[in-house]
Design a protein around this motif. Structure first.
Motif, PDB file in Angstrom:
ATOM      1  N   PRO B 108       0.822  -1.231   0.000  1.00 43.75           N
ATOM      2  CA  PRO B 108       0.000   0.000   0.000  1.00 43.75           C
ATOM      3  C   PRO B 108       0.850   1.272   0.000  1.00 43.75           C
ATOM      4  N   ALA B 109       1.968   1.262   0.724  1.00 47.76           N
ATOM      5  CA  ALA B 109       2.812   2.463   0.757  1.00 47.76           C
ATOM      6  C   ALA B 109       3.413   2.735  -0.625  1.00 47.76           C
ATOM      7  N   LEU B 110       3.854   1.680  -1.283  1.00 45.13           N
ATOM      8  CA  LEU B 110       4.435   1.869  -2.629  1.00 45.13           C
ATOM      9  C   LEU B 110       3.362   2.332  -3.621  1.00 45.13           C
ATOM     10  N   LEU B 111       2.178   1.724  -3.482  1.00 39.20           N
ATOM     11  CA  LEU B 111       1.072   2.168  -4.353  1.00 39.20           C
ATOM     12  C   LEU B 111       0.732   3.634  -4.078  1.00 39.20           C
ATOM     13  N   LEU B 112       0.813   4.004  -2.810  1.00 41.65           N
ATOM     14  CA  LEU B 112       0.502   5.388  -2.442  1.00 41.65           C
ATOM     15  C   LEU B 112       1.488   6.368  -3.088  1.00 41.65           C
ATOM     16  N   VAL B 113       2.764   6.007  -3.052  1.00 39.82           N
ATOM     17  CA  VAL B 113       3.768   6.886  -3.672  1.00 39.82           C
ATOM     18  C   VAL B 113       3.475   7.011  -5.165  1.00 39.82           C
ATOM     19  N   ALA B 114       3.120   5.886  -5.771  1.00 38.38           N
ATOM     20  CA  ALA B 114       2.791   5.929  -7.205  1.00 38.38           C
ATOM     21  C   ALA B 114       1.539   6.770  -7.437  1.00 38.38           C
ATOM     22  N   HIS B 115       0.556   6.574  -6.571  1.00 37.44           N
ATOM     23  CA  HIS B 115      -0.703   7.328  -6.686  1.00 37.44           C
ATOM     24  C   HIS B 115      -0.439   8.833  -6.622  1.00 37.44           C
ATOM     25  N   MET B 116       0.521   9.207  -5.812  1.00 37.97           N
ATOM     26  CA  MET B 116       0.810  10.623  -5.644  1.00 37.97           C
ATOM     27  C   MET B 116       1.600  11.198  -6.806  1.00 37.97           C
ATOM     28  N   GLY B 117       1.918  10.360  -7.764  1.00 39.86           N
ATOM     29  CA  GLY B 117       2.470  10.865  -9.018  1.00 39.86           C
ATOM     30  C   GLY B 117       1.478  11.786  -9.704  1.00 39.86           C
ATOM     31  N   ASP B 118       0.202  11.550  -9.442  1.00 44.39           N
ATOM     32  CA  ASP B 118      -0.823  12.536  -9.815  1.00 44.39           C
ATOM     33  C   ASP B 118      -0.711  13.628  -8.760  1.00 44.39           C
ATOM     34  N   GLU B 119      -0.168  14.759  -9.159  1.00 41.08           N
ATOM     35  CA  GLU B 119       0.172  15.793  -8.174  1.00 41.08           C
ATOM     36  C   GLU B 119      -1.050  16.387  -7.492  1.00 41.08           C
ATOM     37  N   GLU B 120      -2.224  16.092  -8.026  1.00 44.40           N
ATOM     38  CA  GLU B 120      -3.426  16.628  -7.389  1.00 44.40           C
ATOM     39  C   GLU B 120      -3.976  15.704  -6.306  1.00 44.40           C
ATOM     40  N   VAL B 121      -3.397  14.525  -6.180  1.00 47.20           N
ATOM     41  CA  VAL B 121      -3.782  13.659  -5.060  1.00 47.20           C
ATOM     42  C   VAL B 121      -3.275  14.324  -3.783  1.00 47.20           C
ATOM     43  N   LEU B 122      -4.147  14.414  -2.806  1.00 42.13           N
ATOM     44  CA  LEU B 122      -3.804  15.178  -1.602  1.00 42.13           C
ATOM     45  C   LEU B 122      -3.266  14.269  -0.499  1.00 42.13           C
ATOM     46  N   PRO B 123      -2.381  14.800   0.325  1.00 42.82           N
ATOM     47  CA  PRO B 123      -1.904  14.022   1.466  1.00 42.82           C
ATOM     48  C   PRO B 123      -3.047  13.581   2.391  1.00 42.82           C
ATOM     49  N   SER B 124      -4.199  14.247   2.287  1.00 47.66           N
ATOM     50  CA  SER B 124      -5.357  13.847   3.097  1.00 47.66           C
ATOM     51  C   SER B 124      -5.690  12.375   2.892  1.00 47.66           C
ATOM     52  N   PHE B 125      -5.516  11.899   1.685  1.00 52.59           N
ATOM     53  CA  PHE B 125      -5.836  10.497   1.412  1.00 52.59           C
ATOM     54  C   PHE B 125      -4.898   9.584   2.199  1.00 52.59           C
ATOM     55  N   ALA B 126      -3.636   9.947   2.231  1.00 48.18           N
ATOM     56  CA  ALA B 126      -2.664   9.127   2.967  1.00 48.18           C
ATOM     57  C   ALA B 126      -2.997   9.120   4.456  1.00 48.18           C
ATOM     58  N   VAL B 127      -3.331  10.291   4.978  1.00 50.67           N
ATOM     59  CA  VAL B 127      -3.674  10.376   6.404  1.00 50.67           C
ATOM     60  C   VAL B 127      -4.949   9.586   6.680  1.00 50.67           C
ATOM     61  N   ALA B 128      -5.908   9.674   5.767  1.00 52.66           N
ATOM     62  CA  ALA B 128      -7.162   8.931   5.938  1.00 52.66           C
ATOM     63  C   ALA B 128      -6.901   7.431   5.975  1.00 52.66           C
ATOM     64  N   LEU B 129      -5.991   6.967   5.125  1.00 52.05           N
ATOM     65  CA  LEU B 129      -5.643   5.532   5.125  1.00 52.05           C
ATOM     66  C   LEU B 129      -5.060   5.117   6.467  1.00 52.05           C
ATOM     67  N   VAL B 130      -4.175   5.951   6.957  1.00 49.66           N
ATOM     68  CA  VAL B 130      -3.563   5.662   8.258  1.00 49.66           C
ATOM     69  C   VAL B 130      -4.645   5.604   9.342  1.00 49.66           C
ATOM     70  N   MET B 131      -5.586   6.548   9.271  1.00 51.37           N
ATOM     71  CA  MET B 131      -6.664   6.560  10.269  1.00 51.37           C
ATOM     72  C   MET B 131      -7.524   5.301  10.163  1.00 51.37           C
ATOM     73  N   ALA B 132      -7.802   4.855   8.941  1.00 53.62           N
ATOM     74  CA  ALA B 132      -8.629   3.662   8.753  1.00 53.62           C
ATOM     75  C   ALA B 132      -7.926   2.432   9.318  1.00 53.62           C
ATOM     76  N   LEU B 133      -6.628   2.332   9.057  1.00 56.02           N
ATOM     77  CA  LEU B 133      -5.874   1.181   9.581  1.00 56.02           C
ATOM     78  C   LEU B 133      -5.790   1.244  11.100  1.00 56.02           C
ATOM     79  N   GLY B 134      -5.574   2.433  11.628  1.00 55.66           N
ATOM     80  CA  GLY B 134      -5.521   2.596  13.078  1.00 55.66           C
ATOM     81  C   GLY B 134      -6.849   2.206  13.709  1.00 55.66           C
ATOM     82  N   ALA B 135      -7.945   2.646  13.068  1.00 51.23           N
ATOM     83  CA  ALA B 135      -9.271   2.313  13.583  1.00 51.23           C
ATOM     84  C   ALA B 135      -9.496   0.805  13.554  1.00 51.23           C
ATOM     85  N   ALA B 136      -9.034   0.162  12.502  1.00 52.18           N
ATOM     86  CA  ALA B 136      -9.203  -1.295  12.386  1.00 52.18           C
ATOM     87  C   ALA B 136      -8.429  -2.011  13.493  1.00 52.18           C
TER      88      ALA B 136
END
Lengths: 489, 588
Positions: B108-136
């Motif tokens: 997921p981290a590697l996919l995230l770095v690739a995903h952020m190659g789209d410069e309009e992808v916001l760091p909010s998505f990364a933080v949200a993922l972390v929150m979802a995993l933490g919640a789980a």
């Protein structure tokens, strides 16, 4: 949850942490009026308006006592003058036709200061409308980010979004208009890739494509017929010029413009040779009785460098609501161009007595003209005069009438010369305006200092506007439009 | 091999840090410059008023530190590391009593770095993922309260982190499906019930609390992508990878081959690297790099970068030309680089948040302050998710100060004072205004137009007025000459020739000499001209002319020894432009 709710939660936490109120003692006399923001001193207000909360800069505490000339009193003590809404309403109702006297003390650097008292008049003319609908947009040039059409309850501080650009990404939303102050007849333009004119009548939404092959543009500035059967529009090819230096930095003008009337039921445009000439015609509005159309007209200049020569006169042409026919022989009502002035934004009072308009040195878009002022035409006598008490040295622009035609709301840049704010002024039966007051806010200094929005196109509404934004979004993006046609001659 | 997870985490962290610090610092700067995090209650309230607002607020809080690029790279690397470690913990939960191999947790981290190659992808998505995993992971520890926690967690997580709550739901359902202590029926019904509950909860929230947002936003996320109503497929792939993590961990653990750990790691790293490499478009990022370098006034770095390669776009040209202008090399070197006509000098306005920023920077430095303010303002207003920009707000405030609109300037300064990295400057500016001392802006104030005038559609005319108003404005002169030459406007160049006459021909900037030589060859140089090409220049242009006339394929001229001359620009690169100004041939 909306922003207001979130703000209230945070504010409650802050209030819980705040200290106890301190009362004035050993106050020294300032011998002057307090420099309150907004400047409410000497204004005339309607009973039932939201509390006139105000702020004083560079002080630690404000202590205010309000006494009614017909009885009652009210006090406020805090970082700014913030009155209880219910008590304020009771006080203003009790003092309708009288005045409220404000005694203000401030605490700064441990020293209390008492200022001279000031009065605010409470009119006997009621302002029974629910509120005001306006658009908020950052005053800029060619682009916009977050914009929205909002309605504000003028008895409280509650603001509700009717539609925001978050609901319609990429669309400019503008030109909301109601039949008089009736929110059941409502129109709105969406501009952009999926642009359309939305007509909502008694809860039913229709999406029109108003551009035809016989008109120069889609419909722009709207005005409903009193019956709701028609809506007058201007058709504008808008152009902008920017200033590289100097005080003004943008001028908006029309390269071409016409006026038409939309038969809303049939979705047909009606025109007249006098409204579609080679000159410029714009801002058509119906008279209160619906039997004529006022509009602005100017000579057209092909050289765009001549934009400062564009000056509009006010004309009137008959209209037959039964047949939908527009007359062909217009009268000039105000020959402003002869005096080197330009008339725009005509707005007849709903009782048919007056017509309120903007007057500037030139041009069609007064918001960028510091000299633009509000003027009133008495339709009974034909005399005009500026609303001196309501005007300011800064821009006065778009305006509308309350249902009872005794109050006007207008946008003005007098606050900081850039961001237009909303002001309300009382107009008496002779057409004299009292000093205008800024639409009250819970904490005006905090709101306006932080806000980068201009408030424009204020319209009184008698009741709350009912608009289903999510359903409208689905329809907007469905691309299903009713094509407007020209009525056969 | 007990240290393998630690080594994997360290390698991921170090790799991510270097990736953003060395390979793509512009990404870090880009994220920071299109937001303006304010420390005030209204800002917090605004963020918290939409689904995903907590993640967004946290991400913007973090992103403000990207102002210091190495710190930004470090923070992004930390996010990747936290994401990987949380995934590893999820894998461990799925494999009680066994140590999972770390390769899967890196995906997921590697996919995230690739995903952020789209410069309009916001760091909010990364933080949200972390929150979802933490919640789980929290839910997994809830024991017998687990169902109650899930019921509460779904709407809470949805409001805090947005629709990644669905990844949480998937993760919990998959995790439960693998629990041996539950019956098949319980596992199946539990998963279906949780999914149905989540869908219903989100639908209700969307219908009631997100009325000013389109329905798709409720499911795709409001703040994951800067461009509204855009939901890239990779976002859902990452969410699915997180949600399916327990099943994938169990599945991979069953594969028992020699060196399987190394193989998995190799595949993850090679695949990740390939995906990341393909996700960061070279030309696009090079242009973002120019903007980043302009922001920090690293003019020589721009020129050095362009010497190796530069995209042939107006945005790139305007950036490189600004760097050349700031280092007084325009007249000497501009045709060594890719040019796009005068559009590549001062770009025409386009409704986007990137393309006019170099032009705004150029206008500001030239003294065209109103124009700069308009471009900054419109660029800021074009930010796709309606946010403000610290960089642009600062410039707008400066422009207002320079123009004397001090009240409006104070409004912008008030915002900047509520930030970490702009507040110092804002306080300084406010002190200057209070003291009536505008000396920090004296230079730009001295370059401005002196009388009110309307912007002309032809920027050359505006540059000419600017230069005429202050002949010490050398940058305006350089830009004016550059604009004339880029338009191949020989008539206007002829009008400007007297300004060159006081300089010895060989001391003139090279491209001016080339233009004068063109006049000479065409016999258009007046007999009494005080300026004449040197013998060497005459020989050179004659040789060019011969070569030009004989060349069967004129594109070859671009590879010839004259490819970096004004002659080639005029007659080979932009012959149509030259034709419109009568400069198609040299001899007549």
């Amino acid at each position: 949850m909306n922003r207001t709710a979130a703000s209230i939660i945070i504010m409650c936490i802050a209030l819980a942490l705040a200290g106890c109120a301190r009362r004035p003692h050993d106050a020294r006399r300032a011998g002057t009026l307090p420099a309150i923001y907004p400047d409410y001193i000497g204004t005339t207000i309607p009973a039932g308006i939201a509390p006139l909360n105000f702020c004083i800069d560079s002080v630690d505490l404000v202590d205010v006592e309000v006494r009614g000339s017909k009885g009652g009193h009210l006090a406020a003590n805090g970082r700014w003058a913030c009155f209880d809404i219910d008590n304020w309403h009771r006080l203003t109702a009790l003092n309708a036709g009288g005045r409220l006297t404000f005694s203000v003390c401030t605490l700064a650097d441990g020293q209390w200061t008492r200022y001279d008292d000031f009065d605010i008049s409470v009119s006997t003319d009621p302002l029974d409308d629910f509120g005001v609908v306006y658009r908020k947009i950052a005053p800029g040039y060619e682009t916009f980010s977050h914009i929205g059409i909002y309605q504000r309850n003028i008895s409280t501080f509650d603001e509700y979004a009717i539609v925001e650009s978050t609901a319609a990404p990429g669309q400019c939303i503008n030109c909301h208009a109601f039949r008089g102050t009736d929110p059941d007849h409502f129109q709105l333009h969406f501009r952009g890739l999926r642009g359309a004119t939305l007509i909502q009548t008694e809860g039913r939404r229709r999406w029109l494509n108003t551009k035809t092959d016989r008109t120069i543009s889609g419909c722009a500035y709207p005005y409903w017929h009193p019956t709701g059967r028609y809506c007058a529009y201007s058709l504008n090819l808008v152009h902008q010029r920017f200033f590289a230096a100097g005080e003004q930095y943008i001028e908006v003008f029309d390269k071409a413009s016409d006026a038409v009337v939309l038969d809303v039921g049939r979705n047909q445009l009606i025109t007249s040779p006098c409204l579609q000439t080679d000159e410029l015609e714009t801002y058509p509005v119906f008279a209160a009785d619906g039997q004529s159309i006022f509009y602005c007209t100017s000579k057209r200049y092909d050289n765009h460098a001549d934009f400062a020569r564009i000056r509009y006169d006010l004309c009137r042409v008959p209209f037959d609501a039964a047949t939908g026919r527009i007359g062909t022989r217009p009268d000039t009502v105000i020959h402003a161009s002869a005096q080197g002035k330009s008339v725009t934004f005509p707005s007849p009072s709903h009782d048919g007595r007056f017509l309120l308009y903007c007057q500037a040195d030139f041009g069609v878009f007064p918001i960028n003209h510091r000299e633009a002022d509000l003027w009133l035409l008495d339709l009974r006598t034909g005399l005009t005069h500026p609303l001196d008490k309501a005007n300011s040295p800064h821009t006065e622009s778009y305006h509308s009438w309350s249902t009872c035609s005794r109050w006007i709301v207008f946008s003005s840049r007098r606050d900081d010369d850039l961001h237009s704010r909303l002001f309300v002024a009382h107009i008496d039966t002779c057409g004299r305006a009292d000093k205008a007051f800024m639409l009250p806010q819970h904490n005006p200094r905090r709101l306006y200092d932080r806000s980068h929005y201009a408030y424009n196109m204020p319209e009184f509404v008698a009741r709350k506007v009912d608009f289903d934004t999510q359903a409208a979004f689905g329809e907007l993006f469905s691309d299903e439009r009713e094509q407007t046609t020209m009525r056969p001659e | 091999m007990k240290r393998l997870p630690t080594i994997a985490t360290s390698a991921l962290g170090l790799g991510a840090f270097l990736f953003w610090l060395v390979a793509h610092p512009e990404w870090i700067s880009y994220q920071e410059q299109y937001q303006l995090f304010l420390f005030n209650a209204d800002y917090l309230a605004e963020r918290l008023s939409v689904a995903g607002g907590v993640a967004d607020y946290a991400a913007e809080f973090i992103t403000q530190f990207f102002y210091v690029v190495p710190l930004g790279a470090l923070l992004m690397a930390l996010i990747c590391v936290v994401l990987q470690r949380l995934c590893l913990l999820v894998c461990r939960r799925a494999l009680p009593g066994a140590e999972p191999r770390p390769a899967l947790s890196m995906v997921p981290a590697l996919l995230l770095v690739a995903h952020m190659g789209d410069e309009e992808v916001l760091p909010s998505f990364a933080v949200a993922l972390v929150m979802a995993l933490g919640a789980a992971l929290l839910t997994m520890r809830a024991g017998r309260w687990r169902t109650a926690v899930e019921v509460g967690m779904v709407p809470m997580l949805y409001w805090a982190a947005g629709p990644v709550a669905l990844a949480y739901v998937l993760l919990m359902a998959v995790h439960d499906a693998l629990r041996p202590d539950l019956s098949l029926r319980a596992r199946t019904l539990g998963g279906i019930a949780l999914a149905a509950y989540a869908v219903a909860a989100i639908a209700v929230i969307a219908q009631t609390a997100l009325r000013q947002y389109p329905w798709p936003d409720a499911w795709g996320g409001i703040n994951y992508h800067r461009n509204r109503l855009t939901y890239p497929a990779l976002q859902f792939v990452i969410e699915a990878a997180v949600g399916l993590m327990p099943a994938l961990a169990v599945g991979l653990h069953r594969i028992r081959l020699r060196h399987i750990g190394a193989v998995e790691m190799s595949v993850a790293i090679a695949g990740g690297a390939a995906l990341i490499a393909s996700s960061y478009d070279r030309d696009k990022y090079l242009q973002l790099r120019y903007d980043y370098l302009i922001r920090f006034e690293r003019w020589n770095d721009i020129v050095r970068s362009a010497e190796k390669y530069m995209p042939a776009t107006p945005l790139a040209s305007s950036s490189v030309n600004l760097a050349l202008g700031m280092t007084h090399q325009l007249g000497r070197r501009m045709f060594e680089f890719s040019q796009c006509g005068s559009d590549g000098l001062l770009c025409r306005f386009e409704r986007n948040m990137v393309s006019c920023v170099p032009t705004a920077e150029a206008c500001f430095r030239l003294g065209m302050v109103n124009e700069a303010m308009r471009l900054y303002f419109d660029s800021q207003e074009s930010i796709l998710n309606n946010r403000k920009s610290g960089r642009m707000t600062q410039r707008i405030a400066e422009a207002n100060i320079i123009c004397g609109r001090l009240g409006v300037a104070r409004k912008y300064l008030a915002d900047l004072k509520e930030t970490i990295f702009y507040s110092r400057w804002a306080r300084m500016a406010e002190r200057c205004i209070d003291a009536g001392d505008l000396t920090p802006w004296d230079h730009i104030r001295s370059l401005r137009y002196t009388t009110p005038l309307i912007d002309d559609v032809d920027p050359k005319k505006m540059l000419a007025v600017l230069w005429m108003g202050n002949k010490d404005n050398r940058m305006a002169y350089d830009y004016l000459m550059a604009g004339i030459m880029l338009d191949c406007d020989m008539q206007m160049f002829a009008n400007m020739m007297p300004t060159l006459a006081d300089t010895d021909f060989d001391s003139l900037p090279r491209h001016y000499r080339e233009a004068v030589a063109m006049f000479w060859l065409q016999g258009m140089l007046p007999a009494d001209s005080r300026i004449a090409p040197s013998d060497e220049m005459k020989r050179d242009i004659r040789a060019f002319d011969t070569h030009f006339l004989m060349a069967s394929d004129r594109r070859k001229m671009l590879k010839s020894r004259w490819n970096k001359t004004y002659w080639t620009y005029c007659l080979v690169t932009f012959p149509a432009l030259a034709a419109s100004t009568g400069a198609t041939t040299l001899k007549h």
